[in-house]
Design a protein around this motif. Structure first.
Motif, PDB file in Angstrom:
ATOM      1  N   GLY A 159       0.801  -1.214   0.000  1.00 58.42           N
ATOM      2  CA  GLY A 159       0.000   0.000   0.000  1.00 58.42           C
ATOM      3  C   GLY A 159       0.837   1.268   0.000  1.00 58.42           C
ATOM      4  O   GLY A 159       0.443   2.265  -0.569  1.00 58.42           O
ATOM      5  N   PHE A 160       2.008   1.225   0.637  1.00 58.62           N
ATOM      6  CA  PHE A 160       2.877   2.402   0.705  1.00 58.62           C
ATOM      7  C   PHE A 160       3.787   2.474  -0.509  1.00 58.62           C
ATOM      8  O   PHE A 160       3.825   3.477  -1.211  1.00 58.62           O
ATOM      9  N   GLY A 161       4.555   1.398  -0.755  1.00 59.75           N
ATOM     10  CA  GLY A 161       5.440   1.406  -1.905  1.00 59.75           C
ATOM     11  C   GLY A 161       6.519   0.353  -1.817  1.00 59.75           C
ATOM     12  O   GLY A 161       6.588  -0.424  -0.865  1.00 59.75           O
ATOM     13  N   GLN A 162       7.356   0.341  -2.831  1.00 63.65           N
ATOM     14  CA  GLN A 162       8.450  -0.620  -2.928  1.00 63.65           C
ATOM     15  C   GLN A 162       9.766   0.116  -3.151  1.00 63.65           C
ATOM     16  O   GLN A 162       9.820   1.077  -3.920  1.00 63.65           O
ATOM     17  N   PHE A 163      10.795  -0.363  -2.479  1.00 62.07           N
ATOM     18  CA  PHE A 163      12.155   0.101  -2.717  1.00 62.07           C
ATOM     19  C   PHE A 163      12.810  -0.994  -3.535  1.00 62.07           C
ATOM     20  O   PHE A 163      12.910  -2.144  -3.093  1.00 62.07           O
ATOM     21  N   LEU A 164      13.243  -0.662  -4.749  1.00 62.11           N
ATOM     22  CA  LEU A 164      13.757  -1.654  -5.679  1.00 62.11           C
ATOM     23  C   LEU A 164      15.202  -1.369  -6.053  1.00 62.11           C
ATOM     24  O   LEU A 164      15.511  -0.286  -6.558  1.00 62.11           O
ATOM     25  N   PRO A 165      16.094  -2.343  -5.830  1.00 63.95           N
ATOM     26  CA  PRO A 165      17.461  -2.153  -6.317  1.00 63.95           C
ATOM     27  C   PRO A 165      17.449  -2.309  -7.843  1.00 63.95           C
ATOM     28  O   PRO A 165      16.722  -3.143  -8.372  1.00 63.95           O
ATOM     29  N   VAL A 166      18.189  -1.483  -8.531  1.00 62.79           N
ATOM     30  CA  VAL A 166      18.252  -1.565  -9.992  1.00 62.79           C
ATOM     31  C   VAL A 166      19.707  -1.556 -10.446  1.00 62.79           C
ATOM     32  O   VAL A 166      20.573  -0.960  -9.809  1.00 62.79           O
ATOM     33  N   GLU A 167      19.937  -2.244 -11.538  1.00 63.05           N
ATOM     34  CA  GLU A 167      21.246  -2.233 -12.189  1.00 63.05           C
ATOM     35  C   GLU A 167      21.110  -1.370 -13.437  1.00 63.05           C
ATOM     36  O   GLU A 167      20.241  -1.623 -14.272  1.00 63.05           O
ATOM     37  N   ARG A 168      21.949  -0.384 -13.555  1.00 57.92           N
ATOM     38  CA  ARG A 168      21.930   0.469 -14.743  1.00 57.92           C
ATOM     39  C   ARG A 168      23.053   0.030 -15.661  1.00 57.92           C
ATOM     40  O   ARG A 168      24.215  -0.066 -15.241  1.00 57.92           O
ATOM     41  N   ALA A 169      22.709  -0.256 -16.891  1.00 57.17           N
ATOM     42  CA  ALA A 169      23.674  -0.741 -17.872  1.00 57.17           C
ATOM     43  C   ALA A 169      24.646   0.373 -18.266  1.00 57.17           C
ATOM     44  O   ALA A 169      24.355   1.566 -18.130  1.00 57.17           O
ATOM     45  N   ALA A 170      25.792  -0.038 -18.777  1.00 59.64           N
ATOM     46  CA  ALA A 170      26.746   0.936 -19.318  1.00 59.64           C
ATOM     47  C   ALA A 170      26.077   1.649 -20.492  1.00 59.64           C
ATOM     48  O   ALA A 170      25.259   1.066 -21.207  1.00 59.64           O
ATOM     49  N   ARG A 171      26.409   2.889 -20.648  1.00 55.75           N
ATOM     50  CA  ARG A 171      25.804   3.658 -21.742  1.00 55.75           C
ATOM     51  C   ARG A 171      26.731   4.801 -22.128  1.00 55.75           C
ATOM     52  O   ARG A 171      27.726   5.046 -21.471  1.00 55.75           O
ATOM     53  N   LYS A 172      26.363   5.482 -23.173  1.00 59.09           N
ATOM     54  CA  LYS A 172      27.142   6.638 -23.606  1.00 59.09           C
ATOM     55  C   LYS A 172      26.436   7.897 -23.142  1.00 59.09           C
ATOM     56  O   LYS A 172      25.221   7.990 -23.145  1.00 59.09           O
ATOM     57  N   GLY A 173      27.225   8.873 -22.739  1.00 61.39           N
ATOM     58  CA  GLY A 173      26.686  10.149 -22.311  1.00 61.39           C
ATOM     59  C   GLY A 173      27.427  11.277 -22.995  1.00 61.39           C
ATOM     60  O   GLY A 173      28.306  11.046 -23.828  1.00 61.39           O
ATOM     61  N   ARG A 174      27.082  12.487 -22.651  1.00 61.87           N
ATOM     62  CA  ARG A 174      27.740  13.666 -23.225  1.00 61.87           C
ATOM     63  C   ARG A 174      28.378  14.479 -22.111  1.00 61.87           C
ATOM     64  O   ARG A 174      27.758  14.726 -21.076  1.00 61.87           O
ATOM     65  N   HIS A 175      29.607  14.881 -22.340  1.00 62.77           N
ATOM     66  CA  HIS A 175      30.285  15.777 -21.406  1.00 62.77           C
ATOM     67  C   HIS A 175      29.562  17.116 -21.471  1.00 62.77           C
ATOM     68  O   HIS A 175      29.384  17.683 -22.557  1.00 62.77           O
ATOM     69  N   PRO A 176      29.124  17.670 -20.330  1.00 63.53           N
ATOM     70  CA  PRO A 176      28.307  18.881 -20.360  1.00 63.53           C
ATOM     71  C   PRO A 176      29.026  20.123 -20.881  1.00 63.53           C
ATOM     72  O   PRO A 176      28.382  21.039 -21.381  1.00 63.53           O
ATOM     73  N   VAL A 177      30.342  20.159 -20.785  1.00 63.04           N
ATOM     74  CA  VAL A 177      31.073  21.345 -21.230  1.00 63.04           C
ATOM     75  C   VAL A 177      31.513  21.208 -22.680  1.00 63.04           C
ATOM     76  O   VAL A 177      31.277  22.091 -23.505  1.00 63.04           O
ATOM     77  N   THR A 178      32.161  20.074 -23.001  1.00 63.19           N
ATOM     78  CA  THR A 178      32.728  19.908 -24.338  1.00 63.19           C
ATOM     79  C   THR A 178      31.757  19.296 -25.330  1.00 63.19           C
ATOM     80  O   THR A 178      31.933  19.437 -26.540  1.00 63.19           O
ATOM     81  N   GLY A 179      30.741  18.584 -24.832  1.00 61.25           N
ATOM     82  CA  GLY A 179      29.800  17.919 -25.728  1.00 61.25           C
ATOM     83  C   GLY A 179      30.322  16.593 -26.258  1.00 61.25           C
ATOM     84  O   GLY A 179      29.650  15.927 -27.028  1.00 61.25           O
ATOM     85  N   ASP A 180      31.549  16.215 -25.851  1.00 59.79           N
ATOM     86  CA  ASP A 180      32.118  14.946 -26.304  1.00 59.79           C
ATOM     87  C   ASP A 180      31.316  13.774 -25.759  1.00 59.79           C
ATOM     88  O   ASP A 180      30.756  13.832 -24.660  1.00 59.79           O
ATOM     89  N   THR A 181      31.284  12.684 -26.527  1.00 59.45           N
ATOM     90  CA  THR A 181      30.664  11.453 -26.069  1.00 59.45           C
ATOM     91  C   THR A 181      31.609  10.778 -25.082  1.00 59.45           C
ATOM     92  O   THR A 181      32.805  10.651 -25.355  1.00 59.45           O
ATOM     93  N   ILE A 182      31.063  10.377 -23.927  1.00 56.66           N
ATOM     94  CA  ILE A 182      31.880   9.715 -22.910  1.00 56.66           C
ATOM     95  C   ILE A 182      31.181   8.425 -22.467  1.00 56.66           C
ATOM     96  O   ILE A 182      29.957   8.349 -22.464  1.00 56.66           O
ATOM     97  N   PRO A 183      31.972   7.409 -22.104  1.00 55.79           N
ATOM     98  CA  PRO A 183      31.347   6.181 -21.607  1.00 55.79           C
ATOM     99  C   PRO A 183      30.916   6.354 -20.145  1.00 55.79           C
ATOM    100  O   PRO A 183      31.638   6.935 -19.344  1.00 55.79           O
TER     101      PRO A 183
END
Length: 104
Positions: A54-78
């Motif tokens: 009724g209240f909720g669930q706390f769920l552990p999650v695994e986040r897969a590796a992914r590509k992101g962007r460096h906020p300053v340079t815009g370069d793709t980073i792992p």
């Protein structure tokens, strides 16, 4: 749309409110609340789901590796894989807050 207010409720506020509602000593309630929260943390750390019906669930999650962007340079980073936590509100909370349960 639900928007959180700027009033912040901290753990000590919850402990005080529970102690008052239960007519119990604050230090006893603090011990119980801290033990309860420690138990949730420990179970999620062990990769177990903690469900409070009724209240909720706390769920552990695994986040897969992914590509992101460096906020300053815009370069793709792992971005390496990592562990995280998700909270899924239960039916009672959804109903109390007027949230649509079909949004899962």
């Amino acid at each position: 749309m639900f928007v959180a207010s700027k009033i912040i409720v901290v753990k000590s506020d919850l402990i005080d409110a529970i102690a008052k509602a239960a007519n119990a000593p604050v230090n006893a309630v603090a011990t119980i609340v801290n033990s309860f929260l420690d138990l949730i943390v420990e179970q999620v750390r062990l990769e177990r789901k903690v469900e409070l019906r009724g209240f909720g669930q706390f769920l552990p999650v695994e986040r897969a590796a992914r590509k992101g962007r460096h906020p300053v340079t815009g370069d793709t980073i792992p971005i390496p894989p990592c562990r995280g936590l998700k909270f899924r509100p239960g039916s009672h909370m959804n109903k109390a807050l007027g949230l649509d349960e079909s949004d899962d």
